[in-house]
Design an enzyme around this catalytic site. Structure first.
Site, short mmCIF file in Angstrom:
data_model
loop_
_atom_site.label_atom_id
_atom_site.label_comp_id
_atom_site.label_asym_id
_atom_site.label_seq_id
_atom_site.Cartn_x
_atom_site.Cartn_y
_atom_site.Cartn_z
N LYS A 99 -3.81 -4.62 -9.93
CA LYS A 99 -2.56 -4.56 -9.19
C LYS A 99 -1.41 -4.94 -10.11
O LYS A 99 -1.56 -5.79 -10.98
CB LYS A 99 -2.59 -5.51 -7.98
N TYR A 104 0.85 -1.18 0.00
CA TYR A 104 0.00 0.00 0.00
C TYR A 104 0.89 1.24 0.00
O TYR A 104 2.03 1.21 0.45
CB TYR A 104 -0.90 0.03 1.24
N HIS A 111 -6.53 1.23 -2.42
CA HIS A 111 -6.25 -0.20 -2.51
C HIS A 111 -4.75 -0.42 -2.70
O HIS A 111 -4.00 0.51 -3.01
CB HIS A 111 -7.02 -0.82 -3.69
#
Length: 444
Positions: free
Chosen positions: A395, A327, A336
């Protein structure tokens, strides 16, 4: 520790020191502001003190927990450490119970982040139902206009006039559709099976009174710390005190673990998960968990210490099939996770990899258990699976190459268990970011 700066993963330039301190002023564990190396003008609004968190190590479950509510809040607000045992992330169970008590007594309360998330999900369901009803109304109106247009063109009547009632459903009806009780659903299914029972009327809605939960619910939650988090707070920050207790002997007083004792205990705990039955469980130099550079906890903590020291908030990534997730500066509260990390040990000496007793597939081979292709962590099938998952959750996949020093460089068998700082400094790490290549989107 020779490493590649992880802030270069995002492609942004390194900020100045005072800007970094300004962003992290609420999360700093504490500094000696009298030292001239630090600029006191940034932190002149308050003098930070290093907290001393009291944690408990359970010898039976091999877990570290914090039970004081004030310590739980401190761990979360000053670094996002740990996870609430009855919460998704931030320990908010006590606040949610208090909200239920206030609601039962008719008092106003402020919702927690989990309650806000649950409310948004209900509102999203209601919104989807209302949009569906609007689309159905538009289709009915279009069909009615089409039939009337055909009738006017032919100049003849099509029988009795088609009348379609206007579908004007309000938001309250959508809410009622979502919150339909189980009795109404079962009654509708019974009516569909037996038409003769269609004259049955649903029971009148009963008025229920909210009952406040008992007060002992307020203290039912504790903060669960991973072994890497607990040792980082103890070893790197000096903000944690760990007491070792055994539920089997409650009369025995707790023992305060030193840094070296906690280091050796966590190394031993990681070897218990291995499939190999030849690993001794005692605290001795012959135990490979205490005498090898590829000990699971040693490699995992080296990675955790690496990213924490660079300013990342690192948390477990088991939810996304990876080892860790990273993070930004605001932690899980602000956004996120931006990166998902897979740890890939690379041995300087290939012979050390062959004698690794901790790898699951190596132990399976020793026990005569065959593993299919794709079940090992370094297979292409596993890699493509994880890459697809990370792409779906937006991600960036990071392959972290951890260089394992050769065992031949050890001064003695007890060196790793007695020198945690020097052992961690021997590791070298390199990051490689991976993006999923989509032919339809990346032609240009």
């Amino acid at each position: 520790m020779t490493t590649t700066r992880p802030e270069n993963l995002g492609g942004s330039s390194k900020g100045k020191r005072h800007q970094i301190l300004q962003l992290h002023r609420d999360l700093l564990p504490g500094f000696d502001l009298d030292k001239p190396a630090l600029s006191t003008s940034i932190l002149n609004y308050a003098r930070l003190s290093r907290p001393k968190i009291q944690a408990v190590y359970d010898q039976l479950t091999k877990s570290v927990s914090v039970h004081s509510e004030q310590d739980m809040v401190t761990l979360w607000r000053r670094g996002f450490f740990g996870k609430g045992s009855l919460s998704r992330s931030e320990p908010s169970w006590s606040k949610r119970v208090q909200n239920r008590i206030d609601e039962a007594h008719g008092k106003e309360h402020r919702m927690t982040s989990e309650e806000v998330t649950a409310q948004r999900r209900k509102e999203r369901i209601v919104y989807k139902h209302s949009k569906k009803l609007e689309r159905d109304a538009e289709r009915l109106l279009a069909a009615e206009n089409s039939v009337r247009g055909i009738s006017s063109e032919k100049g003849s009547s099509l029988g009795s006039p088609i009348t379609t009632p206007a579908v004007e459903l309000e938001q309250d009806e959508a809410v009622g559709l979502v919150e339909e009780s189980k009795e109404e659903k079962s009654l509708r299914r019974q009516t569909a099976k037996d038409p003769s029972s269609s004259n049955l009327q649903p029971p009148a809605p009963s008025t229920t009174t909210l009952v406040a939960p008992p007060t002992w619910h307020l203290t039912a939650e504790h903060t669960q710390l991973q072994s890497e988090e607990a040792f980082f707070l103890l070893f790197a920050l000096g903000a944690l005190s760990i007491s070792s207790v055994s539920p089997l002997t409650p009369d025995t007083p707790p023992v305060i673990l030193t840094i070296l004792q906690a280091w050796q205990q966590f190394l031993l705990d990681s070897s218990i998960l291995s499939l190999s039955s030849s690993i001794p469980r005692s605290l001795s130099a012959k135990n490979p968990a205490l005498s090898r550079f590829d000990s699971p906890f040693l490699v995992s903590y080296a990675v955790y210490h690496h990213y924490r020291s660079m300013g990342w908030v690192i948390r477990s990534g088991v939810k996304f099939c990876v080892d860790w997730v990273l993070y930004g500066q605001t932690g899980p509260v602000g956004s996120h996770a931006e990166f998902a990390v897979i740890v890939q040990p690379n041995y300087v000496d290939p012979e050390d990899e062959k004698t690794n007793p901790f790898r699951s597939w190596g132990a399976a081979e020793a026990l005569g258990i065959g593993l299919a292709e794709g079940e090992t962590k370094n297979s292409w099938r596993y890699f493509n699976t994880v890459n697809r998952v990370c792409s779906g959750v937006k991600k960036t996949l990071v392959l972290l190459q951890v260089l394992i020093p050769p065992l031949s460089s050890l001064p003695s068998e007890e060196w790793i268990s007695d020198n945690p700082a020097q052992t961690i400094a021997r590791f070298q790490m390199r990051e490689v970011t991976v993006r999923r290549w989509l032919p339809g989107r990346m032609r240009e």
